[in-house]
Scaffold this active site. Structure first.
Site, short mmCIF file in Angstrom:
data_model
loop_
_atom_site.label_atom_id
_atom_site.label_comp_id
_atom_site.label_asym_id
_atom_site.label_seq_id
_atom_site.Cartn_x
_atom_site.Cartn_y
_atom_site.Cartn_z
CG HIS A 1 -60.17 94.12 -20.35
ND1 HIS A 1 -60.94 92.98 -20.37
CD2 HIS A 1 -60.23 94.60 -19.07
CE1 HIS A 1 -61.46 92.80 -19.15
NE2 HIS A 1 -61.05 93.76 -18.36
CB SER B 1 -62.73 88.96 -8.14
OG SER B 1 -63.26 88.25 -9.24
CG ASN C 1 -63.64 97.53 -17.85
OD1 ASN C 1 -64.38 98.09 -18.65
ND2 ASN C 1 -63.11 96.34 -18.08
CE LYS D 1 -65.68 93.61 -16.64
NZ LYS D 1 -65.04 92.32 -16.66
CD GLU E 1 -57.84 93.88 -15.30
OE1 GLU E 1 -58.47 94.45 -14.42
OE2 GLU E 1 -58.32 93.63 -16.41
CD GLU F 1 -64.24 91.16 -19.92
OE1 GLU F 1 -64.70 92.27 -20.25
OE2 GLU F 1 -64.28 90.73 -18.75
N GLY G 1 -63.97 88.78 -13.04
CA GLY G 1 -65.41 88.47 -13.06
C GLY G 1 -65.76 87.12 -12.46
#
Ligand code: PEP
Length: 257
Positions: free
Chosen positions: A96, A214, A10, A12, A168, A98, A174
């Site tokens: 996701h 991560s 991904n 981003k 996730e 985010e 991140g």
């Protein structure tokens, strides 16, 4: 049945089309003639067209990071499934963290997107995961249940069999802090139990469940050996050629032994 492991990147909001094409050609040089897991790149929309031209001879697939659920229309700034398909997209990330937490996407939005993706014969990668406060207050299962139950409304058993799920945990994305293998194992088992519950034990055992949060070369060996992990969804480390190719090799070695 042995599921072929999946390593999905991904990207981003990183990398221009030129940088994307360069990355793929370098990765191909590194992995040329080697057996690989299924590799899926989810670059920004602007890179899809050029990367698709590049990967046609390579054993790599393309995914999108998002889609709008309407077919077309006056939806400034959105992108449709047919536009993505015309750029060679075979997978779409849906839900996701985010999208959920920065852009306030609800389980209902996720559900509409899942329907759109599946109706277009594309494979959704549905992301689920709890925030730190949910984990600390013992609500991980409740959050996963909510995201799956509400996200999967109207998705029948044939449709669910065509999906990928990514666990996730939000606190691991991140942050440099991955979930411990024991936490990953427990959450993947929970996801599987919830799916069995929602579908009355009536689903095939071949829905891949990826871990994301991560993942780096130095933790990927332990994480890929964790029970219930069928591959990874990787953000940060997928932007770095050296790290990403190492993870690919680690995943491949684990599954081929
Ligand atoms: C992600 O964006 O899905 C992700 C897992 O990011 P990272 O690997 O950087 O934690």
């Amino acid at each position: 049945m042995i599921k072929k492991p999946i390593v999905a990147a991904n990207w981003k909001m990183y990398k221009t089309p030129q940088e994307g094409v360069f990355f793929i050609s370098e990765l191909n040089n590194l992995l040329l003639d080697k057996e690989k897991p299924s590799i899926i790149f989810c670059p920004p929309f602007t890179s899809l067209f050029h990367m698709n031209e590049m990967i046609s001879d390579l054993d790599i697939s393309l995914g999108a990071q998002n889609v709008y659920f309407e077919k077309d229309g006056a939806f400034t700034g959105e992108i449709s499934m047919s536009m993505l398909k015309s750029c060679g997209v075979q997978y779409v990330i849906v839900g996701h963290s985010e999208r959920r937490h920065i852009f306030n996407e609800s389980n209902k939005d996720t559900n509409k997107k899942l329907h759109t993706v599946l109706e277009n014969d594309i494979v959704p990668i549905l992301c689920v995961g709890e925030k730190l406060e949910d984990r600390e207050s013992g609500n991980t299962r409740m959050i996963l249940m909510e995201q799956l139950k509400d996200g999967l409304v109207g998705i029948n058993k044939d449709m669910i069999d065509r999906m990928i799920i990514a666990y996730e945990p939000v606190w691991a994305i991140g942050t440099g802090v991955n979930a411990l293998p024991s936490q990953v194992e427990e959450s993947h088992a929970m996801i599987w139990e919830i799916l069995l519950e929602l579908y009355d034990n009536n689903i095939k055992n071949n829905i891949p469940i990826l871990y994301g949060g991560s993942v780096k070369p130095d933790n990927s060996e332990e994480l890929i050996r964790t029970k219930g992990v069928d591959g990874f969804l990787i953000g940060g480390a997928s932007l770095n050629l050296d790290m990403f190719s190492k993870i690919i090799e680690i995943v491949h070695n684990k599954f081929m032994r």
